[in-house]
Scaffold this motif. Structure first.
Motif, PDB file in Angstrom:
ATOM      1  N   ARG A 228       0.857  -1.179   0.000  1.00 32.95           N
ATOM      2  CA  ARG A 228       0.000   0.000   0.000  1.00 32.95           C
ATOM      3  C   ARG A 228       0.891   1.225   0.000  1.00 32.95           C
ATOM      4  O   ARG A 228       1.753   1.374   0.862  1.00 32.95           O
TER       5      ARG A 228
ATOM      6  N   ASP B 160       1.547   5.114   0.555  1.00 30.87           N
ATOM      7  CA  ASP B 160       0.921   6.190   1.320  1.00 30.87           C
ATOM      8  C   ASP B 160       0.763   7.447   0.472  1.00 30.87           C
ATOM      9  O   ASP B 160      -0.099   8.261   0.729  1.00 30.87           O
TER      10      ASP B 160
ATOM     11  N   CYS C 123      -8.850   3.540   2.060  1.00 29.27           N
ATOM     12  CA  CYS C 123      -7.956   3.727   3.197  1.00 29.27           C
ATOM     13  C   CYS C 123      -8.798   4.280   4.350  1.00 29.27           C
ATOM     14  O   CYS C 123      -9.963   4.617   4.160  1.00 29.27           O
TER      15      CYS C 123
ATOM     16  N   TYR D 113      -3.622   4.267   6.600  1.00 26.93           N
ATOM     17  CA  TYR D 113      -4.206   2.936   6.668  1.00 26.93           C
ATOM     18  C   TYR D 113      -4.270   2.383   8.082  1.00 26.93           C
ATOM     19  O   TYR D 113      -4.390   1.187   8.268  1.00 26.93           O
TER      20      TYR D 113
END
Length: 140
Positions: free
Chosen positions: A53, A55, A77, A139
């Motif tokens: 993932r 950011d 998210c 997240y």
């Protein structure tokens, strides 16, 4: 990120960042972090699944003409922060299905919950508008 498998006949326990993991025998586990799998006796099944993932979800400069609408869909998210800087011109901003338009003429920073605003729109208010947009996802 990685997927691991416990190929042993006993459970393996590991704790990191205050979270306890239990790897049952002969089962695969997809994690969103790396762990010292070799030292624990786990086998690495796939280093690329699940996908990492990011950011930083958006990071670029965009040109707008008067009336041009760009929609930015944000990947799921917990929340995200929008940091916008108008380099030249002016634009308007709206989040999700909101009808409220926010004037953009300088710098704008806001944090939004993804479940309420999974996208935002920027609408050019002048020709030759240049806007720098950066969006960071959280997240937690």
């Amino acid at each position: 990120m990685p997927t691991f498998k416990n190929t042993n006949d006993k459970p393996i326990y590991y704790e990191v960042h205050g979270k306890q993991y239990c790897f049952e025998p002969n089962k695969e586990y997809a994690l969103d972090i790396w762990i010292p799998y070799g030292n624990l006796g786990l086998e690495l099944i796939d280093e690329n699944y699940p996908a990492v993932r990011e950011d930083v979800l958006v990071s670029s400069s965009f040109r707008f003409s008067n009336g041009l609408v760009r929609r930015f869909n944000i990947e799921p998210c917990e929340s995200y922060e929008v940091d916008i800087e108008v380099k030249k011109g002016a634009a308007k901003l709206s989040f999700g299905t909101s009808k409220t338009l926010i004037d953009l003429t300088d710098k704008f920073i806001s944090k939004k919950t993804w479940s309420y605003a999974p996208y935002f729109k920027v609408i050019g208010a002048e020709n030759d508008t240049v806007i720098r947009i950066e969006v960071r996802g959280d997240y937690s």
